[in-house]
Scaffold this active site. Structure first.
Site, PDB file in Angstrom:
ATOM      1  N   ALA A  85       0.831  -1.186   0.000  1.00 29.36           N
ATOM      2  CA  ALA A  85       0.000   0.000   0.000  1.00 29.36           C
ATOM      3  C   ALA A  85       0.865   1.235   0.000  1.00 29.36           C
ATOM      4  CB  ALA A  85      -0.909  -0.005   1.225  1.00 29.36           C
ATOM      5  N   CYS A  86       0.210   2.389  -0.143  1.00 26.88           N
ATOM      6  CA  CYS A  86       0.910   3.673  -0.127  1.00 26.88           C
ATOM      7  C   CYS A  86       0.024   4.697   0.554  1.00 26.88           C
ATOM      8  CB  CYS A  86       1.218   4.144  -1.549  1.00 26.88           C
ATOM      9  SG  CYS A  86       2.167   2.981  -2.555  1.00 26.88           S
TER      10      CYS A  86
END
Length: 471
Positions: free
Chosen positions: A6-7
Site C-alpha cells: 500500500a501507499c
C-alpha cells in the site's frame, strides 16, 4: 495483479502551501521488507523506433519517437517491471504512480481488469516523458487506458507549477480525475477517495468516456441525489476501517485540527479534499509521511494495548518516499525532487533539483547486498539501528533530521540566488553539481550518526553484566 502492500499520498495546492509551490507526495510501500531503489535521471530520446513490453504482464505498446528527460526511482530488480514510480520531467511536470485503491465487486462484474493492460510497473515509463502539463497527464493516461485497459486499480498524481490533478482508475476502463483546488490539500490511503463529480465542470473534473452511461446501464449508483464516485466504485469494509481510514484521520487531525474535531479513525465518510487551516510547509508534509500515530494510543512504537490496532502511514516496508515540490521560480526550472530512503520515520528527505542530467553515484549505483557507500543501504542501516533502540536513539535521530532540514533550506536559498542568473545547459550543469554536493553532505552526516549510534548500542546489549573492575 502485482503483490503490493500500500501507499499514502498527499497533495497540497499552491495557495495552501507556505512557499507557494504545488506539492505531490507519496510513501511507496511494498510487501517486501527490503526493496532496493535507485534515483536516476533518464535522458531525453529522439528518433526512437522501439516497442515497450512489460516484463511483469507483457503489456505491449509502440513508444513515441521522442521523449523528455525525467527523474525517476526505479526498483533495482526489474524482473517485475521498471516500477519507476515518480519523477519530474524537463517540462516541469511531476507525476507519482501509484496509490493502490480498491473497487467493489459490483463494478468489477461489468468491467473487469485487463490482464495485459496498464499496471503500476509501466505507468511512469509510459506517461511521464510525454506530458507537458498536469492536465495532459490525465488526458494522456486516459487515452492509454482506453487503448490498453487497466490491469489494476490505481490512483495517480500529476502536478505542474499551476495545477494538481488526482486520477483514479478503478476498473478495466473506468476512471475519473479531479483538480485539487489551490487553497486545499488532499490525503488518500488506499481507498477510492474522489467523491462527487460535476459533469458540468470539465475545467475541474475529467472522466472516462461513457462512465455515466456505464453506471446507469448497470444500476450501480446507490445514492438518490448525487453522483459520488467513492460510493459507486469504492469499498467500505472492515479492512478499510483498520487499514485505510485511520491514516486519513491522523493526517487531517494534524493538518485540519479544527475541521476534523469529532472525526474518528474508523469513520468512512471523511472528506477527500479539505481547505488548509494554516499554510502547509514542506516539513508538515514530511511529518505526516513520517508519522506512526504519534502521541496517540495507536502508535506501534508505544506500549498501549491499542498500538497494533491500525496501520500507520510510515512503515518499515516503505521502499522510498518522495515529495515533488513544483516551484514557480526561474522560469519553473528549479523544482525539487525530495527523496527519502529507508524508513520515513527515521530517515531524512534529501532535496535534489530536478533540472539536472545526472544523479549522484551513491543513489545511482545500488548493489544487491548492503554496502554503506550506497545511499539506499546506508539509510536502511540507520533505520534498523534507530528502531532497535527506539527510546534511547530517537531523540538524536530527530535532532539529526531537523539539522538536515535546516541545512537544506539554507542550501536551497543559496542555490536559488546563483541559479537566477543562469539559463540552458549552464543552469543544468550547475544544478547537477549542487545535487552531488547535497548527496555528499547527507551521506557523510548519516554515516556519522550511524557509527555514533552503533557504538552506543554496544553499551545497550542485553548480554551485558556489571563487571568487577578488578577482573
Amino acid at each position: 495483479m502485482q503483490n503490493k502492500d500500500a501507499c499514502t499520498s498527499i497533495m497540497v495546492g499552491k495557495k495552501a502551501s507556505l512557499d507557494g509551490a504545488n506539492y505531490i507526495a507519496r510513501n511507496e510501500d511494498r510487501v517486501k521488507a527490503i526493496e532496493p531503489k535507485q534515483f536516476l535521471v533518464k535522458p531525453a530520446v529522439k528518433e526512437r523506433h522501439e516497442t515497450y513490453v512489460s516484463p511483469y504482464n507483457k503489456v505491449t505498446i509502440a513508444l513515441p519517437e521522442e521523449g523528455m528527460r525525467y527523474t525517476s526511482t526505479p526498483t533495482l530488480d526489474q524482473t517485475a517491471g521498471p516500477n519507476e514510480e515518480d519523477g519530474i520531467n524537463e517540462a516541469n511536470v511531476a507525476a507519482s504512480f501509484t496509490e493502490s485503491v480498491y473497487a467493489n465487486d459490483r463494478v468489477l462484474a461489468y468491467d473487469p481488469y485487463v490482464k495485459n493492460g496498464l499496471a503500476e510497473d509501466s505507468l511512469c515509463t509510459l506517461v511521464l516523458p510525454y506530458i507537458h502539463s498536469a492536465r495532459e497527464g490525465v488526458e494522456y493516461t486516459g487515452k492509454l487506458i482506453a487503448e490498453l485497459g487497466s490491469a489494476e486499480r490505481n490512483g495517480m498524481q500529476f502536478a505542474d507549477a499551476d495545477d494538481i490533478w488526482y486520477m483514479e482508475v478503478v476498473t478495466g476502463h473506468q476512471w475519473v480525475a479531479v483538480r485539487i483546488p489551490d487553497d486545499c490539500y488532499a490525503v488518500t490511503p488506499n481507498q477510492v477517495a474522489i467523491e462527487d463529480i460535476d459533469f458540468d465542470d470539465p475545467d475541474n473534473y475529467m472522466w472516462a468516456d461513457g462512465i455515466q452511461e456505464f453506471v446507469k446501464e448497470h444500476q450501480l449508483n446507490p445514492d438518490h441525489d448525487r453522483w459520488d464516485f467513492r460510493h459507486i466504485f469504492g469499498t467500505s469494509t472492515q479492512k478499510d476501517r483498520h487499514y485505510n481510514t485511520p491514516r486519513t484521520w491522523f493526517a487531517q487531525r494534524y493538518l485540519s485540527p479544527n475541521a476534523s474535531l469529532g472525526q474518528r479513525p474508523e469513520d468512512s465518510e471523511m472528506p477527500f479534499i479539505r481547505k488548509a487551516e494554516f499554510k502547509i510547509a514542506n516539513e508538515d508534509i514530511q511529518y505526516v509521511l513520517k508519522s506512526h500515530f504519534n502521541e496517540t494510543p495507536y502508535d506501534p512504537m508505544g506500549d498501549a494495548p491499542e498500538r497494533k490496532t491500525y496501520r500507520a502511514i510510515s512503515l518499515s516496508r516503505t521502499a522510498q518516499s518522495h515529495i515533488l515540490q513544483m516551484r514557480n521560480l526561474n522560469k519553473y526550472k528549479t523544482s525539487i525532487h525530495w527523496i527519502e530512503l529507508g524508513v520515513p520515520a527515521f530517515n531524512p528527505y534529501v532535496p535534489f533539483f530536478a533540472n539536472a542530467d545526472d544523479t549522484d553515484e551513491s543513489y545511482r549505483n545500488v548493489p544487491e547486498k548492503m554496502n554503506l557507500e550506497s545511499a539506499f543501504w546506508l539509510n536502511e542501516a540507520l533505520a534498523e539501528v534507530v528502531e532497535s533502540h527506539y527510546q534511547e536513539f530517537m531523540e538524536k535521530d530527530e535532532d539529526y533530521q531537523k539539522e538536515l532540514n535546516e541545512w537544506a533550506r539554507r542550501k536551497i536559498a543559496q542555490v536559488d540566488k546563483e541559479a537566477a542568473s543562469l539559463e540552458g545547459q549552464a543552469l543544468i550543469d550547475y544544478l547537477t553539481e549542487q545535487n552531488h554536493e547535497i548527496a555528499s553532505h547527507y551521506n557523510e552526516r548519516t554515516k556519522a550518526l550511524f557509527f555514533e549510534l552503533l557504538t552506543e548500542g554496544c553499551e545497550l546489549s542485553k548480554m551485558s553484566f556489571k563487571m568487577d573492575p578488578n577482573l
